[in-house]
Design a protein around this motif. Structure first.
Motif, PDB file in Angstrom:
ATOM      1  N   UNK A 170       0.848  -1.190   0.000  1.00 52.32           N
ATOM      2  CA  UNK A 170       0.000   0.000   0.000  1.00 52.32           C
ATOM      3  C   UNK A 170       0.884   1.241   0.000  1.00 52.32           C
ATOM      4  N   UNK A 171       0.706   2.146  -0.972  1.00 51.91           N
ATOM      5  CA  UNK A 171       1.532   3.366  -0.992  1.00 51.91           C
ATOM      6  C   UNK A 171       1.066   4.374   0.053  1.00 51.91           C
ATOM      7  N   UNK A 172       2.019   4.934   0.768  1.00 54.03           N
ATOM      8  CA  UNK A 172       1.743   5.975   1.756  1.00 54.03           C
ATOM      9  C   UNK A 172       2.357   7.283   1.257  1.00 54.03           C
ATOM     10  N   UNK A 173       1.549   8.294   0.922  1.00 54.16           N
ATOM     11  CA  UNK A 173       2.102   9.537   0.348  1.00 54.16           C
ATOM     12  C   UNK A 173       3.071  10.220   1.307  1.00 54.16           C
ATOM     13  N   UNK A 174       4.187  10.659   0.744  1.00 52.68           N
ATOM     14  CA  UNK A 174       5.164  11.398   1.541  1.00 52.68           C
ATOM     15  C   UNK A 174       4.737  12.849   1.726  1.00 52.68           C
ATOM     16  N   UNK A 175       4.098  13.422   0.712  1.00 54.71           N
ATOM     17  CA  UNK A 175       3.547  14.778   0.784  1.00 54.71           C
ATOM     18  C   UNK A 175       2.080  14.701   0.360  1.00 54.71           C
ATOM     19  N   UNK A 176       1.182  14.385   1.283  1.00 58.36           N
ATOM     20  CA  UNK A 176      -0.232  14.230   0.902  1.00 58.36           C
ATOM     21  C   UNK A 176      -0.794  15.520   0.314  1.00 58.36           C
ATOM     22  N   UNK A 177      -1.519  15.362  -0.787  1.00 56.80           N
ATOM     23  CA  UNK A 177      -2.147  16.508  -1.424  1.00 56.80           C
ATOM     24  C   UNK A 177      -1.285  17.234  -2.424  1.00 56.80           C
ATOM     25  N   UNK A 178      -0.092  16.687  -2.749  1.00 59.76           N
ATOM     26  CA  UNK A 178       0.824  17.358  -3.686  1.00 59.76           C
ATOM     27  C   UNK A 178       1.321  16.361  -4.723  1.00 59.76           C
ATOM     28  N   UNK A 179       1.349  16.813  -5.978  1.00 60.25           N
ATOM     29  CA  UNK A 179       1.910  16.045  -7.088  1.00 60.25           C
ATOM     30  C   UNK A 179       2.860  16.967  -7.839  1.00 60.25           C
ATOM     31  N   UNK A 180       4.054  16.473  -8.156  1.00 59.15           N
ATOM     32  CA  UNK A 180       5.077  17.272  -8.825  1.00 59.15           C
ATOM     33  C   UNK A 180       5.078  16.942 -10.317  1.00 59.15           C
ATOM     34  N   UNK A 181       5.088  17.995 -11.141  1.00 58.19           N
ATOM     35  CA  UNK A 181       5.083  17.847 -12.600  1.00 58.19           C
ATOM     36  C   UNK A 181       6.235  18.676 -13.164  1.00 58.19           C
ATOM     37  N   UNK A 182       7.017  18.052 -14.044  1.00 60.86           N
ATOM     38  CA  UNK A 182       8.113  18.749 -14.720  1.00 60.86           C
ATOM     39  C   UNK A 182       7.762  18.878 -16.200  1.00 60.86           C
ATOM     40  N   UNK A 183       7.645  20.117 -16.661  1.00 62.10           N
ATOM     41  CA  UNK A 183       7.309  20.374 -18.058  1.00 62.10           C
ATOM     42  C   UNK A 183       7.531  21.852 -18.347  1.00 62.10           C
ATOM     43  N   UNK A 184       7.386  22.202 -19.619  1.00 64.01           N
ATOM     44  CA  UNK A 184       7.387  23.607 -20.033  1.00 64.01           C
ATOM     45  C   UNK A 184       5.943  24.090 -19.928  1.00 64.01           C
ATOM     46  N   UNK A 185       5.686  24.929 -18.961  1.00 61.89           N
ATOM     47  CA  UNK A 185       4.313  25.317 -18.638  1.00 61.89           C
ATOM     48  C   UNK A 185       3.924  26.579 -19.398  1.00 61.89           C
ATOM     49  N   UNK A 186       2.849  26.469 -20.153  1.00 51.40           N
ATOM     50  CA  UNK A 186       2.236  27.635 -20.788  1.00 51.40           C
ATOM     51  C   UNK A 186       0.755  27.644 -20.419  1.00 51.40           C
ATOM     52  N   UNK A 187       0.022  28.571 -20.988  1.00 56.91           N
ATOM     53  CA  UNK A 187      -1.385  28.715 -20.607  1.00 56.91           C
ATOM     54  C   UNK A 187      -2.206  27.499 -21.012  1.00 56.91           C
ATOM     55  N   UNK A 188      -1.907  26.911 -22.168  1.00 59.00           N
ATOM     56  CA  UNK A 188      -2.682  25.761 -22.630  1.00 59.00           C
ATOM     57  C   UNK A 188      -2.491  24.560 -21.707  1.00 59.00           C
ATOM     58  N   UNK A 189      -1.235  24.249 -21.385  1.00 58.61           N
ATOM     59  CA  UNK A 189      -0.964  23.122 -20.485  1.00 58.61           C
ATOM     60  C   UNK A 189      -1.488  23.428 -19.085  1.00 58.61           C
ATOM     61  N   UNK A 190      -1.346  24.673 -18.672  1.00 58.31           N
ATOM     62  CA  UNK A 190      -1.819  25.073 -17.348  1.00 58.31           C
ATOM     63  C   UNK A 190      -3.324  24.858 -17.209  1.00 58.31           C
TER      64      UNK A 190
END
Length: 332
Positions: A154-174
């Protein structure tokens, strides 16, 4: 012999030196020098606070080419350079793409963080196959052994409520990520004015992400070590319990009686002995599955001719319903 005294008092301090000089050239006498430093701060002690401030200001103004008042005023008048020409450019999410690929934090549900991370990864791969991205939801995979012998992870979240995403963020992806199910927005700062305000996403530095990766690895190692220790303790406890069970079964096995003592024709009619059956008395089974077992009579129903007898099996008491004709009173 002559003596000379020299005095030197710079900065309101007096220094006195005394030395001895020989009178003749032929006589050699030891040369003795003594020096004393006497603080002379009596003038400063008599100065008032106003006079001390005036002296301090004079020393500041005496420095050539510098004016401390002008320097302070220039620092106060200096304004930080604006990153954006106007407030509308600050609200433009497309400006975040200039920073290149960065790590961003997405707010998700604390209970379904792993499912939301998988959903975001699938939707991005399906709708934007040409962009490079990474979705990371740090969690500790805890293993437990179930009663049926299987293991559950069973996975236990290390930072509950947070997901990290790595990408080039623009308005469309946002906007696309914000519209996914279970997403509550990006972690950032509130920018704008009274007319319009938005939450501008704030990137996470590479140094902080390396610390997060390191922390997740250490926590996973600790969880695996704890699981191995629990397995070893469970193996030791099971070995001890099996030994105790073998001993208890040997002690609790009822003794068998001889056929002569069990024969109702030899010992007399069973009807007379059944009349002596009283709850709490010791009885013996003469026929059936539990033949030749000795137990304690718990309940007797003469109307239905049923009796509840308790036997000690494997260290525990078990209750069995028998016919009255199958038991007889045990004589001490």
């Amino acid at each position: 012999m002559t003596q000379g005294l020299l005095q030197w008092s710079p900065c309101h301090q007096s220094l006195s030196l005394s030395f001895t000089i020989p009178t003749t050239k032929h006589t050699q006498l030891p040369l003795s020098i003594s020096a004393t430093l006497e603080p002379a701060t009596s003038t400063q002690q008599h100065l008032t606070a106003r006079e001390r401030r005036q002296l301090r200001n004079e020393r500041r103004e005496s420095k050539a080419g510098t004016n401390w008042k002008e320097q302070v005023e220039e620092k106060l008048l200096e304004k930080p350079t604006k990153k954006f020409a106007n407030w509308k450019e600050e609200l433009n999410i497309n400006n975040l793409a200039r920073e290149g690929p960065q790590w961003w934090i997405v707010k998700v549900s604390r209970l379904k963080g792993q499912e939301t991370a998988q959903l975001i990864a699938r939707l991005l791969a399906r709708n934007y196959p040409h962009i490079d991205f990474k979705v990371y939801a740090p969690a500790i995979h805890e293993r437990k052994k179930l009663k049926n012998g299987t293991y559950s992870v069973k996975p236990k979240p290390l930072f509950p409520g947070c997901v990290f995403i790595r990408c080039v963020l623009d308005k469309e992806i946002h906007d696309f990520i914000r519209e996914c199910d279970g997403v509550g927005g990006f972690v950032g700062a509130l920018v704008g004015n009274t007319k319009r305000q938005i939450t501008r996403p704030r990137p996470v530095s590479e140094f902080d992400m390396e610390a997060i990766f390191r922390q997740a690895k250490e926590e996973q190692q600790k969880a695996e070590q704890a699981f191995e220790q629990d397995q070893q303790e469970a193996a030791l406890n099971s070995g001890l319990n099996s030994d105790d069970a073998v001993k208890s079964t040997g002690d609790s096995k009822p003794k068998r009686r001889s056929r002569k003592t069990l024969d109702p024709l030899i010992n007399g009619s069973s009807k007379g002995k059944n009349e002596k059956l009283v709850p709490g008395s010791s009885v013996r089974v003469v026929s059936g599955t539990f033949a030749e077992y000795v137990g304690s009579l718990k309940k007797l129903n003469r109307r239905t001719k049923k009796a509840t007898v308790g036997f000690t099996l494997f260290g525990k008491e078990s209750l069995v319903d028998l016919d009255v004709s199958e038991i007889v009173s045990e004589t001490m």
